[in-house]
Design an enzyme around this catalytic site. Structure first.
Site, PDB file in Angstrom:
ATOM      1  N   SER A 190      11.561 -10.712  14.330  1.00  0.00           N
ATOM      2  CA  SER A 190      12.714  -9.885  14.691  1.00  0.00           C
ATOM      3  C   SER A 190      13.365 -10.413  15.952  1.00  0.00           C
ATOM      4  CB  SER A 190      12.202  -8.457  14.946  1.00  0.00           C
ATOM      5  OG  SER A 190      13.191  -7.673  15.572  1.00  0.00           O
ATOM      6  N   ALA A 191      14.647 -10.139  16.089  1.00  0.00           N
ATOM      7  CA  ALA A 191      15.357 -10.482  17.322  1.00  0.00           C
ATOM      8  C   ALA A 191      14.785  -9.713  18.505  1.00  0.00           C
ATOM      9  CB  ALA A 191      16.844 -10.162  17.162  1.00  0.00           C
ATOM     10  N   THR A 192      13.952  -8.729  18.223  1.00  0.00           N
ATOM     11  CA  THR A 192      13.325  -7.964  19.307  1.00  0.00           C
ATOM     12  C   THR A 192      12.444  -8.866  20.177  1.00  0.00           C
ATOM     13  OG1 THR A 192      12.228  -5.850  19.762  1.00  0.00           O
ATOM     14  CG2 THR A 192      11.253  -7.168  18.050  1.00  0.00           C
TER      15      THR A 192
ATOM     16  N   ARG B 133      19.852   5.607  24.640  1.00  0.00           N
ATOM     17  CA  ARG B 133      18.489   5.654  24.107  1.00  0.00           C
ATOM     18  C   ARG B 133      17.628   4.690  24.923  1.00  0.00           C
ATOM     19  NH1 ARG B 133      17.537   3.926  17.845  1.00  0.00           N
ATOM     20  NH2 ARG B 133      18.222   1.913  18.660  1.00  0.00           N
TER      21      ARG B 133
ATOM     22  N   ASN C  99      17.434   4.376  12.715  1.00  0.00           N
ATOM     23  CA  ASN C  99      18.385   3.264  12.790  1.00  0.00           C
ATOM     24  C   ASN C  99      19.783   3.709  12.407  1.00  0.00           C
ATOM     25  OD1 ASN C  99      15.565   1.712  11.693  1.00  0.00           O
ATOM     26  ND2 ASN C  99      16.533   0.969  13.549  1.00  0.00           N
TER      27      ASN C  99
ATOM     28  N   ASN D 227      20.037  -7.352  12.492  1.00  0.00           N
ATOM     29  CA  ASN D 227      19.973  -5.956  12.023  1.00  0.00           C
ATOM     30  C   ASN D 227      20.308  -5.846  10.532  1.00  0.00           C
ATOM     31  OD1 ASN D 227      20.217  -5.790  15.006  1.00  0.00           O
ATOM     32  ND2 ASN D 227      20.211  -3.605  14.598  1.00  0.00           N
TER      33      ASN D 227
ATOM     34  N   LYS E 256       5.327  -8.262  16.952  1.00  0.00           N
ATOM     35  CA  LYS E 256       6.083  -9.418  16.417  1.00  0.00           C
ATOM     36  C   LYS E 256       5.819 -10.651  17.282  1.00  0.00           C
ATOM     37  CE  LYS E 256       7.964  -7.244  13.051  1.00  0.00           C
ATOM     38  NZ  LYS E 256       7.359  -7.454  11.744  1.00  0.00           N
TER      39      LYS E 256
ATOM     40  N   ASN F  90       0.824  -1.220   0.000  1.00  0.00           N
ATOM     41  CA  ASN F  90       0.000   0.000   0.000  1.00  0.00           C
ATOM     42  C   ASN F  90       0.860   1.274   0.000  1.00  0.00           C
ATOM     43  OD1 ASN F  90       0.990   0.138   2.580  1.00  0.00           O
ATOM     44  ND2 ASN F  90      -0.995   0.189   3.606  1.00  0.00           N
TER      45      ASN F  90
ATOM     46  N   TYR G 279       5.694  -1.975  18.930  1.00  0.00           N
ATOM     47  CA  TYR G 279       6.198  -2.589  17.702  1.00  0.00           C
ATOM     48  C   TYR G 279       6.693  -4.007  17.977  1.00  0.00           C
ATOM     49  CZ  TYR G 279       9.672  -4.093  14.332  1.00  0.00           C
ATOM     50  OH  TYR G 279      10.385  -4.863  13.455  1.00  0.00           O
TER      51      TYR G 279
HETATM   52  P1  NAD Z   1       9.699  -1.317   5.032  1.00  0.00           P
HETATM   53  O1  NAD Z   1       8.858  -0.318   5.752  1.00  0.00           O
HETATM   54  O2  NAD Z   1      10.724  -0.831   4.088  1.00  0.00           O
HETATM   55  O3  NAD Z   1       8.755  -2.354   4.248  1.00  0.00           O
HETATM   56  C1  NAD Z   1       7.463  -2.673   4.677  1.00  0.00           C
HETATM   57  C2  NAD Z   1       6.535  -2.541   3.468  1.00  0.00           C
HETATM   58  O4  NAD Z   1       5.217  -2.921   3.859  1.00  0.00           O
HETATM   59  C3  NAD Z   1       6.437  -1.109   2.927  1.00  0.00           C
HETATM   60  O5  NAD Z   1       6.608  -1.132   1.530  1.00  0.00           O
HETATM   61  C4  NAD Z   1       5.033  -0.667   3.322  1.00  0.00           C
HETATM   62  O6  NAD Z   1       4.499   0.255   2.386  1.00  0.00           O
HETATM   63  C5  NAD Z   1       4.288  -1.983   3.336  1.00  0.00           C
HETATM   64  N1  NAD Z   1       3.116  -2.028   4.215  1.00  0.00           N
HETATM   65  C6  NAD Z   1       3.026  -1.660   5.506  1.00  0.00           C
HETATM   66  N2  NAD Z   1       1.784  -1.877   5.972  1.00  0.00           N
HETATM   67  C7  NAD Z   1       1.081  -2.424   4.951  1.00  0.00           C
HETATM   68  C8  NAD Z   1      -0.250  -2.878   4.817  1.00  0.00           C
HETATM   69  N3  NAD Z   1      -1.121  -2.800   5.828  1.00  0.00           N
HETATM   70  N4  NAD Z   1      -0.644  -3.398   3.644  1.00  0.00           N
HETATM   71  C9  NAD Z   1       0.216  -3.472   2.586  1.00  0.00           C
HETATM   72  N5  NAD Z   1       1.488  -3.047   2.655  1.00  0.00           N
HETATM   73  C10 NAD Z   1       1.921  -2.531   3.830  1.00  0.00           C
HETATM   74  O7  NAD Z   1      10.363  -2.247   6.151  1.00  0.00           O
HETATM   75  P2  NAD Z   1      11.483  -3.361   6.007  1.00  0.00           P
HETATM   76  O8  NAD Z   1      12.696  -2.871   6.700  1.00  0.00           O
HETATM   77  O9  NAD Z   1      11.581  -3.847   4.622  1.00  0.00           O
HETATM   78  O10 NAD Z   1      10.857  -4.477   6.940  1.00  0.00           O
HETATM   79  C11 NAD Z   1      10.024  -5.503   6.434  1.00  0.00           C
HETATM   80  C12 NAD Z   1       9.482  -6.314   7.603  1.00  0.00           C
HETATM   81  O11 NAD Z   1      10.577  -6.848   8.350  1.00  0.00           O
HETATM   82  C13 NAD Z   1       8.652  -5.495   8.596  1.00  0.00           C
HETATM   83  O12 NAD Z   1       7.572  -6.284   9.039  1.00  0.00           O
HETATM   84  C14 NAD Z   1       9.614  -5.245   9.737  1.00  0.00           C
HETATM   85  O13 NAD Z   1       8.958  -5.067  10.967  1.00  0.00           O
HETATM   86  C15 NAD Z   1      10.443  -6.515   9.727  1.00  0.00           C
HETATM   87  N6  NAD Z   1      11.770  -6.313  10.318  1.00  0.00           N
HETATM   88  C16 NAD Z   1      12.557  -5.307   9.870  1.00  0.00           C
HETATM   89  C17 NAD Z   1      13.807  -5.089  10.462  1.00  0.00           C
HETATM   90  C18 NAD Z   1      14.687  -3.959   9.994  1.00  0.00           C
HETATM   91  O14 NAD Z   1      15.614  -3.598  10.705  1.00  0.00           O
HETATM   92  N7  NAD Z   1      14.484  -3.378   8.808  1.00  0.00           N
HETATM   93  C19 NAD Z   1      14.233  -5.913  11.507  1.00  0.00           C
HETATM   94  C20 NAD Z   1      13.400  -6.953  11.932  1.00  0.00           C
HETATM   95  C21 NAD Z   1      12.158  -7.146  11.321  1.00  0.00           C
HETATM   96  C1  UD1 Z   2      15.982  -1.069  16.609  1.00  0.00           C
HETATM   97  C2  UD1 Z   2      14.769  -1.307  17.455  1.00  0.00           C
HETATM   98  C3  UD1 Z   2      14.312  -2.739  17.268  1.00  0.00           C
HETATM   99  C4  UD1 Z   2      14.038  -3.011  15.793  1.00  0.00           C
HETATM  100  C5  UD1 Z   2      15.286  -2.681  14.978  1.00  0.00           C
HETATM  101  C6  UD1 Z   2      15.054  -2.824  13.504  1.00  0.00           C
HETATM  102  C7  UD1 Z   2      14.957   0.216  19.381  1.00  0.00           C
HETATM  103  C8  UD1 Z   2      15.145   0.306  20.854  1.00  0.00           C
HETATM  104  N1  UD1 Z   2      15.084  -1.027  18.854  1.00  0.00           N
HETATM  105  O1  UD1 Z   2      16.959  -2.008  16.977  1.00  0.00           O
HETATM  106  O2  UD1 Z   2      13.127  -2.987  18.014  1.00  0.00           O
HETATM  107  O3  UD1 Z   2      13.679  -4.367  15.579  1.00  0.00           O
HETATM  108  O4  UD1 Z   2      15.673  -1.321  15.248  1.00  0.00           O
HETATM  109  O5  UD1 Z   2      14.209  -1.840  13.023  1.00  0.00           O
HETATM  110  O6  UD1 Z   2      14.695   1.199  18.713  1.00  0.00           O
HETATM  111  N2  UD1 Z   2      22.496   4.044  17.422  1.00  0.00           N
HETATM  112  C9  UD1 Z   2      23.208   5.183  17.702  1.00  0.00           C
HETATM  113  N3  UD1 Z   2      22.863   6.328  17.052  1.00  0.00           N
HETATM  114  C10 UD1 Z   2      21.842   6.406  16.145  1.00  0.00           C
HETATM  115  C11 UD1 Z   2      21.119   5.216  15.867  1.00  0.00           C
HETATM  116  C12 UD1 Z   2      21.468   4.053  16.528  1.00  0.00           C
HETATM  117  O7  UD1 Z   2      24.123   5.167  18.503  1.00  0.00           O
HETATM  118  O8  UD1 Z   2      21.560   7.486  15.612  1.00  0.00           O
HETATM  119  C13 UD1 Z   2      22.887   2.788  18.099  1.00  0.00           C
HETATM  120  C14 UD1 Z   2      21.780   2.228  18.972  1.00  0.00           C
HETATM  121  O9  UD1 Z   2      21.819   2.770  20.265  1.00  0.00           O
HETATM  122  C15 UD1 Z   2      22.101   0.739  18.926  1.00  0.00           C
HETATM  123  C16 UD1 Z   2      22.744   0.522  17.544  1.00  0.00           C
HETATM  124  O10 UD1 Z   2      23.157   1.823  17.110  1.00  0.00           O
HETATM  125  O11 UD1 Z   2      23.057   0.448  19.898  1.00  0.00           O
HETATM  126  C17 UD1 Z   2      21.782  -0.049  16.533  1.00  0.00           C
HETATM  127  O12 UD1 Z   2      20.604   0.732  16.519  1.00  0.00           O
HETATM  128  P1  UD1 Z   2      19.415   0.489  15.494  1.00  0.00           P
HETATM  129  O13 UD1 Z   2      19.932   0.496  14.113  1.00  0.00           O
HETATM  130  O14 UD1 Z   2      18.321   1.465  15.816  1.00  0.00           O
HETATM  131  O15 UD1 Z   2      18.928  -0.993  15.780  1.00  0.00           O
HETATM  132  P2  UD1 Z   2      18.468  -1.707  17.148  1.00  0.00           P
HETATM  133  O16 UD1 Z   2      18.625  -0.827  18.318  1.00  0.00           O
HETATM  134  O17 UD1 Z   2      19.127  -3.018  17.205  1.00  0.00           O
END
Ligand code: NAD
Ligand code: UD1
Length: 339
Positions: A125-127, A293, A200, A180, A154, A33, A150
């Site tokens: 996610s590892a979260t 943070r 991030n 990550n 998961k 979407n 968030y």
């Molecule tokens: P992203 O936001 O780039 O991709 C998500 C996509 O889903 C987007 O294109 C968005 O438009 C679409 N979307 C959201 N809600 C929707 C809905 N209701 N219907 C249809 N489309 C929808 O994010 P990403 O980084 O590619 O992550 C993909 C998935 O992996 C997510 O579920 C995220 O939570 C999970 N994940 C991401 C990370 C990360 O660090 N990027 C880490 C762990 C898990």
């Molecule tokens: C974060 C989310 C996590 C999510 C993941 C992927 C939080 C608390 N956790 O994880 O739930 O699944 O993103 O989307 O937000 N950092 C800095 N400066 C910055 C940004 C990050 O120092 O400007 C540090 C953070 O403190 C952390 C590391 O970099 O130690 C990684 O951060 P980030 O990329 O946000 O990932 P996570 O914290 O692992």
């Protein structure tokens, strides 16, 4: 050949996964979407894959829109990337996160059940491990109440998938716990394009590198780690994408619940990341230490041996490639897909 519905396929991880699916002989259908992505990614994907990847605009919460996709295509499996993912925003808007992520997955699973499509791959996610009791994390490490809405979505979706599998044993629930994801496709045509100031680390680093942000704020340098900064398991998004293909190949039509950590098994600190990134750009990247943070875990990295042993998959790309590919994408697209 199998047709794979890729919900959220226009996003960061989904777009990279579509390329790897095609390389492995699958036919992806993208459903999105655009709530957190841009239509421009589709033309870039077609350019990279030399295909015309089918795309359907829609929301996973709308049953009729999903049913229309199942009417139009014979779907063998679904990979659900569709979700909202900003931790801070989820604290402000918990209901939106439960609606989009949990309710969306519920509607999607109900349509899959109705259409007898029993292969579900989920972006977890590892979260879900919360603050780990010990590292590295195995798939048997305890799943905890998450510290953000968030993260809790998961946990909830994992449980919903497991409960449904008990009720409908034909289902193969493939729950992939990402560490990550960073990096970008080496073409420099697709990558991570966050809205506003990135939350991030890696997108923040790339924006400092191209001068869009003045310096990195490192959140905390007094953690109990060797250099005082937090440790994470950064994985190249192309390796992660290939992990999905390996999981599909192994688990498709194999009913049950299949859980895999997708990480490298190596923990790097924030300062390690700054160092690698400085090397990729050929100069020192400016940073400052800032307060911790809230909600950050001290260290989090995977034991990836289950995926290696059972799926025959392991991450291949190193930290230098992650940094270089992230920078390459940002340098070629300083404004993301808005070029
Ligand atoms: P992203 O936001 O780039 O991709 C998500 C996509 O889903 C987007 O294109 C968005 O438009 C679409 N979307 C959201 N809600 C929707 C809905 N209701 N219907 C249809 N489309 C929808 O994010 P990403 O980084 O590619 O992550 C993909 C998935 O992996 C997510 O579920 C995220 O939570 C999970 N994940 C991401 C990370 C990360 O660090 N990027 C880490 C762990 C898990
Ligand atoms: C974060 C989310 C996590 C999510 C993941 C992927 C939080 C608390 N956790 O994880 O739930 O699944 O993103 O989307 O937000 N950092 C800095 N400066 C910055 C940004 C990050 O120092 O400007 C540090 C953070 O403190 C952390 C590391 O970099 O130690 C990684 O951060 P980030 O990329 O946000 O990932 P996570 O914290 O692992």
């Amino acid at each position: 050949m199998s047709t794979i519905l890729v919900t959220g396929g226009a996003g960061y991880i989904g777009s990279h996964t579509c390329i790897e699916l095609i390389r492995a002989g699958y036919d992806p259908v993208i459903f999105d979407n655009f709530s957190n992505s841009k239509p421009a990614v589709l033309a870039r994907l077609n350019r990279i894959t030399k295909r015309n990847i089918p795309f359907v605009a829609g929301d996973i919460r709308v049953k009729e829109q999903l049913e229309a996709v199942f009417d139009a295509y014979s779907i063998d499996a679904v990979i659900n990337f569709a979700g909202l993912k900003a931790v801070g925003e989820s604290v402000q808007k918990p209901l939106e996160y439960y609606d989009n992520n949990v309710n969306g997955a519920r509607v999607l699973l109900s349509v899959m059940k109705e259409r007898k499509c029993f292969n579900f791959v989920f972006s977890s996610s590892a979260t879900v491990y919360g603050e780990p009791d010990s590292v590295p994390l195995t798939e048997n490490s305890p799943v905890k109440r998450a510290n953000s809405p968030y993260g809790q979505t998961k946990v909830d979706i994992e449980f919903m998938a497991e409960e449904l599998q008990k009720a409908v044993p034909d289902f193969s629930m493939i729950l992939l716990r990402y560490f990550n994801p960073v990096g970008a496709h080496d073409s420099g045509l697709i990558g991570e394009d966050p809205r506003g100031i990135p939350n991030n680390l890696m997108p923040y680093l790339t924006q400092v590198a191209v001068g869009k942000l003045p310096h990195l704020n490192i959140f905390g340098n007094d953690y109990p780690t060797p250099d005082g900064t937090c440790i994470r398991d950064y994985i190249h998004v192309v390796d992660l994408a290939r992990g999905h293909v390996a999981a599909l190949e192994h688990c498709m039509n194999r009913s049950g619940v299949h859980i895999y950590n997708l990480g490298t098994g190596i923990g790097y600190s924030v300062l390690d990341m700054v160092k690698a990134f400085s090397k990729a750009i050929g100069r020192e990247l400016p940073y400052r230490f800032a307060p911790r943070r809230p909600g950050d875990v001290v260290q989090c990295y995977a034991d990836p041996s289950k995926a290696r042993n059972e799926l025959g998959w392991s991450a291949q790309k190193n930290l230098d490639e992650m940094a270089a590919d992230s920078y390459n994408w940002q340098k070629n697209n300083p404004n993301g897909y808005d070029n």
